[in-house]
Design a protein around this motif. Structure first.
Motif, PDB file in Angstrom:
ATOM      1  N   UNK A 144       0.820  -1.217   0.000  1.00 59.58           N
ATOM      2  CA  UNK A 144       0.000   0.000   0.000  1.00 59.58           C
ATOM      3  C   UNK A 144       0.853   1.266   0.000  1.00 59.58           C
ATOM      4  N   UNK A 145       0.321   2.316  -0.579  1.00 55.97           N
ATOM      5  CA  UNK A 145       1.038   3.595  -0.640  1.00 55.97           C
ATOM      6  C   UNK A 145       1.106   4.235   0.737  1.00 55.97           C
ATOM      7  N   UNK A 146       2.116   5.057   0.944  1.00 53.65           N
ATOM      8  CA  UNK A 146       2.253   5.827   2.176  1.00 53.65           C
ATOM      9  C   UNK A 146       1.213   6.956   2.169  1.00 53.65           C
ATOM     10  N   UNK A 147       0.435   7.054   3.224  1.00 56.49           N
ATOM     11  CA  UNK A 147      -0.620   8.066   3.292  1.00 56.49           C
ATOM     12  C   UNK A 147      -0.236   9.254   4.162  1.00 56.49           C
ATOM     13  N   UNK A 148       1.014   9.353   4.568  1.00 56.55           N
ATOM     14  CA  UNK A 148       1.411  10.395   5.513  1.00 56.55           C
ATOM     15  C   UNK A 148       1.034  11.784   4.989  1.00 56.55           C
ATOM     16  N   UNK A 149       0.245  12.500   5.786  1.00 60.46           N
ATOM     17  CA  UNK A 149      -0.135  13.868   5.438  1.00 60.46           C
ATOM     18  C   UNK A 149      -1.326  13.978   4.507  1.00 60.46           C
ATOM     19  N   UNK A 150      -1.850  12.867   4.019  1.00 61.62           N
ATOM     20  CA  UNK A 150      -3.006  12.935   3.123  1.00 61.62           C
ATOM     21  C   UNK A 150      -4.240  13.377   3.899  1.00 61.62           C
ATOM     22  N   UNK A 151      -4.913  14.394   3.387  1.00 62.02           N
ATOM     23  CA  UNK A 151      -6.110  14.894   4.046  1.00 62.02           C
ATOM     24  C   UNK A 151      -7.346  14.169   3.508  1.00 62.02           C
ATOM     25  N   UNK A 186      -5.577  11.310   7.354  1.00 64.07           N
ATOM     26  CA  UNK A 186      -6.059   9.939   7.504  1.00 64.07           C
ATOM     27  C   UNK A 186      -4.900   8.999   7.817  1.00 64.07           C
ATOM     28  N   UNK A 187      -5.252   7.872   8.422  1.00 58.12           N
ATOM     29  CA  UNK A 187      -4.289   6.792   8.623  1.00 58.12           C
ATOM     30  C   UNK A 187      -4.987   5.468   8.330  1.00 58.12           C
ATOM     31  N   UNK A 188      -4.198   4.435   8.106  1.00 60.54           N
ATOM     32  CA  UNK A 188      -4.773   3.144   7.750  1.00 60.54           C
ATOM     33  C   UNK A 188      -5.392   2.469   8.971  1.00 60.54           C
ATOM     34  N   UNK A 189      -6.580   1.903   8.789  1.00 63.58           N
ATOM     35  CA  UNK A 189      -7.140   1.034   9.822  1.00 63.58           C
ATOM     36  C   UNK A 189      -6.378  -0.288   9.859  1.00 63.58           C
ATOM     37  N   UNK A 190      -6.067  -0.821   8.679  1.00 65.18           N
ATOM     38  CA  UNK A 190      -5.286  -2.047   8.572  1.00 65.18           C
ATOM     39  C   UNK A 190      -3.825  -1.646   8.364  1.00 65.18           C
ATOM     40  N   UNK A 191      -2.964  -1.858   9.352  1.00 63.40           N
ATOM     41  CA  UNK A 191      -1.559  -1.452   9.200  1.00 63.40           C
ATOM     42  C   UNK A 191      -0.898  -2.160   8.022  1.00 63.40           C
ATOM     43  N   UNK A 192       0.112  -1.505   7.456  1.00 67.70           N
ATOM     44  CA  UNK A 192       0.786  -2.071   6.280  1.00 67.70           C
ATOM     45  C   UNK A 192       1.345  -3.468   6.552  1.00 67.70           C
ATOM     46  N   UNK A 193       1.998  -3.738   7.714  1.00 67.54           N
ATOM     47  CA  UNK A 193       2.474  -5.120   7.934  1.00 67.54           C
ATOM     48  C   UNK A 193       1.352  -6.156   7.901  1.00 67.54           C
TER      49      UNK A 193
END
Length: 278
Positions: A144-151, A186-193
């Protein structure tokens, strides 16, 4: 619509979105890193036709917490099994989208007495070793792509631009696959690992052996892309899966999104109702 929690064998609770009805039940299973809300518009149509509907948030998705031991296709199938058993839904039409199709295949193969009919919505035939040469290639492509800072509002705008035929409900349901933070990002509910652990499980366990054990009537609903090469590859994958099934029907959705339940919910509901009548 009502929210219901169902205890699972792993000790957690699965969140379900439920709709009323008196006839044959439907159990709807979302895809990887998605959530049950993507089924809302389909479920409205099914319930209006008299069918009770249960849309399941799989462990680590939507309103269902990620269990300490993680999740894979088999444990996700056991969570859906718990829902069917707890609420006496045996004989249901089980529909799974994308990875949720693989989950529905595993459930139907392992517990055939619980499933009256099976619908595979652009999934259920996902065979990663057939699509990638090595696990490393697969992991790189599907990370999955990095979502850091995505509004969240920027994500909504992107979805509306890339999917102009989606309803506002479908857009909001997709945003709900992520957690909106107080600062608007936003942040992921399902972590990348955990996401990659599920992908690895799919790599290790392609669905062919379970497809071959299914005897329930099965409707395969592939989204056929506009690109000719990709379209033919999809058709080959679907045909190979159908050849393993005792009772199968293929119904193509031309020039469609992977998220058919978001893009074409009424049409999809009509096909599911036809399967239920069988």
């Amino acid at each position: 619509m009502e929210l219901v929690g169902v205890p699972t064998p792993a000790g957690g609770t699965v969140s379900c979105r439920t709709w009323p009805g008196q006839t044959r039940p439907f159990v709807l299973v979302h895809g990887l890193a998605s959530n049950a809300r993507l089924w809302d518009e389909v479920a409205d149509e099914l319930s209006a036709a008299g069918h009770p509907v249960w849309a399941v948030d799989l462990p680590g998705h939507g309103a269902t917490e990620l269990p300490p031991t993680g999740v894979d296709t088999a444990s996700a199938a056991r969570a859906v099994t718990a829902v069917i058993q707890a609420h006496l839904l045996a004989g249901a039409v089980v529909a799974g989208q994308s990875w949720g199709g693989n989950v529905a295949v595993r459930l139907t193969a392992d517990r055939p007495e619980l499933v009256g009919a099976l619908a595979l919505v652009d999934g259920g035939w996902i065979d990663l070793p057939a699509d990638f040469g090595t696990w490393d290639e697969c992991a790189e492509a599907l990370r999955p792509a990095d979502l850091h800072g995505l509004r969240a509002d920027d994500l909504r705008d992107r979805l509306r631009q890339s999917h102009p035929d989606w309803s506002d409900r479908a857009v909001e349901a997709t945003v709900a696959s992520l957690r909106e933070l107080p600062d608007g990002t936003v942040e992921r509910r399902l972590p990348i690992p955990a996401h990659l652990a599920i992908v690895r499980d799919m790599w290790d366990h392609p669905p062919g052996p379970w497809l071959a054990r299914i005897t329930a009537p099965t409707l395969l609903l592939p989204a056929i892309p506009q690109d000719h090469a990709r379209a033919e590859r999809t058709r080959r994958r679907v045909a190979a899966a159908a050849d393993l099934l005792l009772d199968n029907t293929i119904r193509e959705y031309a020039d469609s999104d992977h998220d058919l339940h978001a893009q074409r919910p009424r049409e999809l509901a009509t096909d599911l109702l036809g399967l239920a009548r069988r």
